[in-house]
Design a protein around this motif. Sequence first.
Motif, short mmCIF file in Angstrom:
data_model
loop_
_atom_site.label_atom_id
_atom_site.label_comp_id
_atom_site.label_asym_id
_atom_site.label_seq_id
_atom_site.Cartn_x
_atom_site.Cartn_y
_atom_site.Cartn_z
N MET B 1 0.95 -1.13 0.04
CA MET B 1 0.01 -0.03 0.02
C MET B 1 0.91 1.15 0.13
N THR B 2 0.59 2.25 -0.82
CA THR B 2 1.48 3.37 -1.00
C THR B 2 1.06 4.39 0.20
N PHE B 3 1.83 5.43 0.33
CA PHE B 3 1.80 6.39 1.29
C PHE B 3 0.69 7.31 1.21
N TRP B 4 0.35 7.33 -0.13
CA TRP B 4 -0.80 8.23 -0.82
C TRP B 4 -2.39 7.43 -0.13
N GLU B 5 -2.06 6.39 -0.53
CA GLU B 5 -3.28 5.32 -0.06
C GLU B 5 -3.71 5.53 1.39
N ASN B 6 -2.51 5.69 2.18
CA ASN B 6 -2.65 5.47 3.62
C ASN B 6 -2.91 6.96 3.90
N LEU B 7 -2.59 7.99 3.22
CA LEU B 7 -2.86 9.59 3.59
C LEU B 7 -4.51 9.49 3.39
N ARG B 8 -5.09 9.15 2.34
CA ARG B 8 -6.28 9.15 1.85
C ARG B 8 -7.20 8.63 3.03
N LEU B 9 -6.62 7.20 3.73
CA LEU B 9 -7.38 6.46 4.50
C LEU B 9 -7.50 7.54 5.93
N ALA B 10 -6.29 7.96 6.26
CA ALA B 10 -6.13 8.63 7.43
C ALA B 10 -7.27 10.03 7.24
N LEU B 11 -7.24 10.72 6.13
CA LEU B 11 -8.24 11.94 5.99
C LEU B 11 -9.59 11.40 5.91
N ALA B 12 -9.57 10.13 5.36
CA ALA B 12 -11.28 9.82 5.45
C ALA B 12 -11.64 9.58 6.97
N ALA B 13 -10.70 8.95 7.64
CA ALA B 13 -11.00 8.61 9.01
C ALA B 13 -11.23 9.98 9.76
N LEU B 14 -10.37 11.07 9.49
CA LEU B 14 -10.52 12.18 10.34
C LEU B 14 -11.92 12.61 9.98
N ARG B 15 -12.20 12.74 8.60
CA ARG B 15 -13.56 13.22 8.16
C ARG B 15 -14.70 12.49 8.75
N ALA B 16 -14.35 11.36 8.92
CA ALA B 16 -15.43 10.53 9.23
C ALA B 16 -15.88 10.81 10.95
N ASN B 17 -14.88 11.48 11.66
CA ASN B 17 -15.03 11.64 12.99
C ASN B 17 -14.76 13.30 13.33
#
Lengths: 225, 403
Positions: B1-17
């Motif tokens: 998994m690339t860094f960008w994928e992980n950054l997107r995951l993190a942003l999605a999690a922040l947005r979800a909460n």
Amino acid sequence: MSSIPLLKLENVFKIYKIDDLPVKALDGVDLVIKKGDFLSVMGPSGSGKSTLMHIAGCLDIPTSGKVILEGENVSSLGEKELAKIRSTKIGFVFQSFNLVPRMEAIDNVQLPLIYAGIKTAERERRATETLIALGLKERLHHFPNQLSGGEQQRVALARALVNRPAIILADEPTGNVDSHTAKEIMEILTKLNKEGNTLIIVTHDPEVAKWTKRIVKIKDGKIEN
Amino acid sequence: MTFWENLRLALAALRANKVRSALTMLGIIIGVSSVILLVAIGTGLSTYITNQLEDLGGDSLFVMPGELEIATGGGGSGGMPGAGVGASKFTIDHLEDIKRNAKTIKAVMAYTENNGTIRYRGKSKIAQVAGVGPEYQEVRNQRIDEGSFFNLSQYNAAKKVVVLGKTVAQELFDQESPVGKKVTISDKQYAVAGVLEEKGAFGGIDLDNQVFIPATTAMRQFDMQYLQSFWIQSQGADTIAATKEEVEKILSKTLDDDQFSVIDTKSILGVISRILGVLTAALGGIAAISLLVGGIGIMNIMLVSVTERTREIGLRKAVGATPQVILTQFLIEAVILSLFGGLSGITLGILGSLGIRQFLTTSVTPWSIFLAFGVSALVGVIFGVAPAAKASRLNPIDALRYE
Ligand SMILES: Nc1ncnc2c1ncn2[C@@H]1O[C@H](COP(=O)(O)OP(=O)(O)O)[C@@H](O)[C@H]1O
Ligand SMILES: [Mg+2]
């Protein structure tokens, strides 16, 4: 082909220690699953059904014994390799759905694909396709708390299916839904089996077990014959 | 998994909460901005006071009534100027005596202070009325906006002349020119000789709400038997000690030792720097507490979310996430929160210190920015990642069962 077992458990033990007292959740289990199988595991509460499913699904490792999935001994693999197997070969359905709250249905379904390294567009396409196949066309962008129990379980089922796993394991998939919804879910599972999927389900309910091709009874961590 | 994928995951999690993310950032924002603000106030205050004292010059001495600790070189107990002030016994004769007999002085001047109401055509203003000598303008470097300071002959004759501070002039005269007009101070008429240039405010005190009259006039008009203090300028910084000795000798001819004190600016600076030390320590303490509170806030929110996140981690692991991928995601989440929170805190702290500049002198220091940001970011990352790291090591089943 079907002579090679898809999944084989050989003399599997799982022993938990509680206050230094060993609890044998699995006590020398042998089990062979062939491709295209549709198996139900039945047994009283505490007999080791969930433990069996977790070990078969590479979510946990046995204390001793072998678990062989598609010819590979997975019981001795490390965390990273097990994670890879879970994301590519296993589809797991939990009794309590275990959807991530505050994530839309489509995002929940995409999770296994993210960790399998599949690109965004392909991920969305496959998640949408799978949800539609399970009759959730109108629910793609709903959050888990906006869905009924049956719908939540279908989302969870879509998540298990989306990575086209070698085997689908469902731990009491009808345990938290009413009998009408249970029938719906069993219809879906039967259809999936007809399409060539291999499934193992855990249930207490003889009505549910009737849908499957084969029933295995477990008691005190041992398979009964 | 690339860094960008992980950054997107993190942003999605922040947005979800959103709420949790916002609260965490709020903790960081408050911590960072309060430290920057408090340190800016402390530093600004120190700089201002030091500048004020340096303006007085290193060659100044004051003669004050009573026995002052700092004058006797004591002060182990943190003596403050003013401690032990007695009633003044200073007269014009003392002033003349010093002027004539002290050989190492450049200038000596009387200084008195009273409050009075200054009136002009139905308008009035309460201000400080300072009685000084004509030397005041030159030795204190006062610039005149209009007119002139009073001169020696007006001083000697105790004329009723007054030099107005800017605030007083503006309030009483508005657009009109005050020079040559008559104002009333405590029921006596004074001729306005000039208006001083604006000095500004300090600590909420308007330094321009002041008027100056000859000390001789002040004694007569305010019914003062004695002058409050003398201000002395020595010939140079190296003659301070000699001047002090001379002046003490002259005054002890007619006064008791405990009736006067001769203080030089250096010893005042010593006392002030002791006070500032305490002040800075106190502000530092408050800043540390607010940083701690911010840190606890972050910690609390992070820990509260652990149940939900632990189950989420269990699920993510169950569908194929490795511990390392989980850790990276949570680390990115924490870094994003700390970064945005920290930057907002810095912005807010700087804006805040600019905002209160009209009441207090402030000066934003880089080290306070680094300290506040560093501590908050560290707390955010540690408490954001530590529970996640723990959860990422659990097996998926245990994490899913976590209550
Ligand atoms: N994490 C665990 N720690 C200790 N004992 C456990 C744990 N998981 C299951 N057990 C014990 O193992 C036995 C089998 O549990 P489980 O597989 O959940 O049964 P079932 O699903 O058939 O109800 C039970 O006695 C249970 O208490
Ligand atoms: Mg169970």
